[in-house]
Design a protein around this motif. Sequence first.
Motif, PDB file in Angstrom:
ATOM      1  N   LEU A  31       0.833  -1.200   0.000  1.00 16.13           N
ATOM      2  CA  LEU A  31       0.000   0.000   0.000  1.00 16.13           C
ATOM      3  C   LEU A  31       0.874   1.260   0.000  1.00 16.13           C
ATOM      4  CD1 LEU A  31      -2.759   1.374   0.261  1.00 16.13           C
ATOM      5  CD2 LEU A  31      -2.552   1.155   2.731  1.00 16.13           C
ATOM      6  N   GLY A  32       1.884   1.279   0.860  1.00 23.22           N
ATOM      7  CA  GLY A  32       2.785   2.435   0.918  1.00 23.22           C
ATOM      8  C   GLY A  32       3.434   2.696  -0.426  1.00 23.22           C
ATOM      9  N   LEU A  33       3.893   1.621  -1.052  1.00 21.42           N
ATOM     10  CA  LEU A  33       4.542   1.755  -2.358  1.00 21.42           C
ATOM     11  C   LEU A  33       3.566   2.271  -3.400  1.00 21.42           C
ATOM     12  CD1 LEU A  33       6.720  -1.426  -2.859  1.00 21.42           C
ATOM     13  CD2 LEU A  33       7.461   0.939  -2.713  1.00 21.42           C
ATOM     14  N   ALA A  34       2.341   1.713  -3.361  1.00 21.40           N
ATOM     15  CA  ALA A  34       1.346   2.092  -4.364  1.00 21.40           C
ATOM     16  C   ALA A  34       0.962   3.555  -4.229  1.00 21.40           C
ATOM     17  CB  ALA A  34       0.118   1.200  -4.234  1.00 21.40           C
ATOM     18  N   ILE A  35       0.850   4.035  -2.987  1.00 23.72           N
ATOM     19  CA  ILE A  35       0.511   5.447  -2.785  1.00 23.72           C
ATOM     20  C   ILE A  35       1.596   6.330  -3.379  1.00 23.72           C
ATOM     21  CG2 ILE A  35       0.287   7.254  -1.040  1.00 23.72           C
ATOM     22  CD1 ILE A  35      -1.024   5.232   0.773  1.00 23.72           C
ATOM     23  N   ILE A  36       2.841   5.988  -3.037  1.00 23.18           N
ATOM     24  CA  ILE A  36       3.954   6.821  -3.492  1.00 23.18           C
ATOM     25  C   ILE A  36       4.075   6.789  -5.014  1.00 23.18           C
ATOM     26  CG2 ILE A  36       6.458   7.096  -3.415  1.00 23.18           C
ATOM     27  CD1 ILE A  36       6.302   6.078  -0.516  1.00 23.18           C
ATOM     28  N   PHE A  37       3.880   5.609  -5.588  1.00 18.83           N
ATOM     29  CA  PHE A  37       3.982   5.542  -7.042  1.00 18.83           C
ATOM     30  C   PHE A  37       2.754   6.149  -7.712  1.00 18.83           C
ATOM     31  CE2 PHE A  37       3.387   3.736 -11.215  1.00 18.83           C
ATOM     32  CZ  PHE A  37       4.599   4.079 -11.800  1.00 18.83           C
ATOM     33  N   LYS A  41       4.443   9.228  -8.618  1.00 21.45           N
ATOM     34  CA  LYS A  41       5.261   8.627  -9.689  1.00 21.45           C
ATOM     35  C   LYS A  41       6.728   8.447  -9.279  1.00 21.45           C
ATOM     36  CE  LYS A  41       1.755   8.627 -12.540  1.00 21.45           C
ATOM     37  NZ  LYS A  41       0.791   7.809 -11.795  1.00 21.45           N
ATOM     38  N   ILE A  42       6.936   8.139  -8.002  1.00 21.40           N
ATOM     39  CA  ILE A  42       8.297   7.847  -7.539  1.00 21.40           C
ATOM     40  C   ILE A  42       8.357   6.349  -7.226  1.00 21.40           C
ATOM     41  CG2 ILE A  42       9.993   8.178  -5.684  1.00 21.40           C
ATOM     42  CD1 ILE A  42       8.737  10.974  -5.301  1.00 21.40           C
ATOM     43  N   ILE A  43       9.343   5.665  -7.800  1.00 20.91           N
ATOM     44  CA  ILE A  43       9.520   4.249  -7.463  1.00 20.91           C
ATOM     45  C   ILE A  43      10.444   4.205  -6.252  1.00 20.91           C
ATOM     46  CG2 ILE A  43      10.368   2.022  -8.277  1.00 20.91           C
ATOM     47  CD1 ILE A  43       9.747   2.991 -11.115  1.00 20.91           C
ATOM     48  N   ASN A  44       9.862   3.938  -5.091  1.00 18.33           N
ATOM     49  CA  ASN A  44      10.635   4.057  -3.854  1.00 18.33           C
ATOM     50  C   ASN A  44      11.279   2.728  -3.455  1.00 18.33           C
ATOM     51  OD1 ASN A  44      11.733   4.819  -1.457  1.00 18.33           O
ATOM     52  ND2 ASN A  44       9.798   4.695  -0.334  1.00 18.33           N
ATOM     53  N   PHE A  45      12.539   2.548  -3.838  1.00 23.01           N
ATOM     54  CA  PHE A  45      13.238   1.315  -3.500  1.00 23.01           C
ATOM     55  C   PHE A  45      13.719   1.307  -2.048  1.00 23.01           C
ATOM     56  CE2 PHE A  45      14.759  -2.411  -5.827  1.00 23.01           C
ATOM     57  CZ  PHE A  45      13.883  -2.379  -6.900  1.00 23.01           C
ATOM     58  N   GLY A 205       3.334   7.554   3.052  1.00 25.16           N
ATOM     59  CA  GLY A 205       3.571   6.254   2.399  1.00 25.16           C
ATOM     60  C   GLY A 205       4.715   5.512   3.067  1.00 25.16           C
ATOM     61  N   VAL A 206       5.771   6.262   3.387  1.00 28.71           N
ATOM     62  CA  VAL A 206       6.930   5.633   4.013  1.00 28.71           C
ATOM     63  C   VAL A 206       6.626   5.265   5.467  1.00 28.71           C
ATOM     64  CG1 VAL A 206       9.312   6.026   4.719  1.00 28.71           C
ATOM     65  CG2 VAL A 206       8.574   6.699   2.447  1.00 28.71           C
ATOM     66  N   ALA A 207       5.829   6.122   6.130  1.00 32.37           N
ATOM     67  CA  ALA A 207       5.469   5.838   7.524  1.00 32.37           C
ATOM     68  C   ALA A 207       4.733   4.498   7.624  1.00 32.37           C
ATOM     69  CB  ALA A 207       4.607   6.955   8.091  1.00 32.37           C
ATOM     70  N   LEU A 208       3.977   4.150   6.580  1.00 35.29           N
ATOM     71  CA  LEU A 208       3.291   2.847   6.577  1.00 35.29           C
ATOM     72  C   LEU A 208       4.304   1.708   6.675  1.00 35.29           C
ATOM     73  CD1 LEU A 208       0.528   3.208   3.837  1.00 35.29           C
ATOM     74  CD2 LEU A 208       0.180   2.914   6.289  1.00 35.29           C
ATOM     75  N   ALA A 209       5.434   1.856   5.964  1.00 35.34           N
ATOM     76  CA  ALA A 209       6.477   0.835   6.045  1.00 35.34           C
ATOM     77  C   ALA A 209       7.044   0.773   7.456  1.00 35.34           C
ATOM     78  CB  ALA A 209       7.577   1.118   5.038  1.00 35.34           C
TER      79      ALA A 209
END
Lengths: 295, 400
Positions: A31-37, A41-45, A205-209
Amino acid sequence: MATIFGINLFALSGQLLVGLINGSFYALLSLGLAIIFGLLKIINFAQGAMYMLGAFFAWMALNYMGINYWAALIVVPIAIGIIAILIERFLVRPIANEDHLYSLLLTFGIALVLQGMFTHIYGSSGLPYQIPAELKGGTKLPFMYLPNYRAWIIVSSLIVCGSTWWVIEKTKLGAYLRAGTENPQLMQGFGINVPLITTLTFGFGVALAGFAGVLAAPVYSVSPEMGSNILIVVFAIVVIGGMGSIGGAILTGLLMGVVEGLTKFFYPEASTTVIFLFMVIVLLIKPAGLFGKEA
Amino acid sequence: MKIMKKTVLAAAMSLAAATGAQAAGVSDDVVKIGVLADMGGVYADICGPGCVTAVEMAVEDFGGTVLGKPIEIVSADDQNKPDVGSAKVRQWIEDEKVDAVNGLVASSVTGAVTKVLTDAKKIALISTSASHAFTTKACSPYNVHWTYNVAALANGTVKPMVDAGKKKWFFITADYAFGHALEGIASKVIETSGGEVVGAVRAPLGTTDFSSYVLQAQASGADVVGLANAGADFVNALKTSAEFGLTETADVAGLLVFTHNAKALDPAIAAGMKATTGFYWDMDDQTREWSARFKERHGSIPAMGQAGAYSMTMHYLNAIKAAGTDDADAVMKQMKQTKPNDFFARNAYLRNDGRMVHDMLLVSIKDAASRKSDDDIYNIEATIPGDVAFNPMLPACDFK
């Protein structure tokens, strides 16, 4: 014990539940990744590294500051969100207008630095983190023994995932968010501070991780490798669900947990590859992913 | 001027002759030990930089020179990759004149590296690998396997449990060479002791979630669930077993437990679990003295492979001294003739197949209340004599 075709039914139904538990983990992370992307439009590795950081922060909070699990569940995601905001403001934003590949490489670099740093300081064996006393033990179901903590993982991640989906898809704030990413100039014309929204979304989004990391600390060993192990799987889930689809990420996360759990039951050797196999098939049949919109 | 030139020439020649005479003892005028290990990955804590520290300590304690020549150490990270490890060792042999390679962790890397070393007639000083292949099907006259192996683990942990009536076993096995070897040899021990293996499940290396495997183990109705894995896999498997109540209905046996992993476990879960180890820092004054020195330098208590790396280096250097040369054949012969005896090697001898046979320890993990410090992890339950712990030598590997 009850069996059908030589299959132990108790073990199988237990398996389905366990799949759902792991799925809720996957859902939270993807979910965090999907929000950010989807919105930025950032692919957060670095998402996996942030998950690792969440687990480590929970451990540090307990061992250095005496902050217990329940408090960590709130404090740690906030701390990680703030770190993410700083990363967005000073590292990601300067390259925001470049190709997506640059943000991918940048965040991948950040992930490697973090992982290396924690291996250097804490070693690779992992650190112990206890299950909070309130959630120790388990409930005896007719077909399996369900540890209370695992049940808590399902409940808490479903609440967090569900409310996030609701905010983005159903509220005015979510509408601004979606509009701001569709047409930033127009939204700015309406007097909405788009860069601020972007930064806050990245932070959330990152806080979810980070939240997932705290949830994971008591069940997995807190180790520098934990983020890189799970990241690729979670990316595959986001792709299967449809890049950027919020609901897709949540549902696919749960579904893949079950698929993986069943594979572990019938043919464990394939359990690490089954999700990727699934990804290949989905991409061939539906290139935008299960819940993605065709471009 | 001419006379001057002649004198210089003569002096140079006599000097060359002098060093030449000594070179018969030590090739290239230096004894060089390479330390190859996983320096930053999953196995970094159990050998890694700590093995380098241990070898450095051995060289310093030995005096820094042997037969009047300096002893040097080089080290490298094999990243747990056989190709990286063997390429590095090849380069060490060709460019850096390395005489022996110490460390060696992942059995896959050790397998590749020992082949390169045997071809070049250089000695492999294996400190942390678990597979018994290096003294059985992949045996070589240049292999020295020091700390432990899977046979000793199975004999040490499994046999007493079967003898005590725990007959039905189920395995959760790491799905690669080491896990298979450990499961195979443990199964053999179970069957010959009158027990039965009711099932096994192979979990991929690096699995974080073991709940599915634990459920299957639970459904099998086994008395004992053997964990044929190591490191983080072991820790995660045990944690999950406790969470799902498996530890209450069956015994969970860790077949390869390192002190660093035991430390990473919640004592409430792990207390009472038995394991076999080649070394424990808190055994007696001798082990405590060395371990204190190690901890002061390295920051943590020694893992068994690190203590083994020290002991093995000492034995190697002593053999060079006694043999008067660093020639691999002569040194191996000397190492096998002399019994090692130090804080690590008790009742020990090096067999002709390269297996170092020594007393192993059967330990159990202490509960929280009886721990005096963070490092106070084990109770020593019994000493397992080397000849009981290790399998007998194969005639085909009897390198005299």
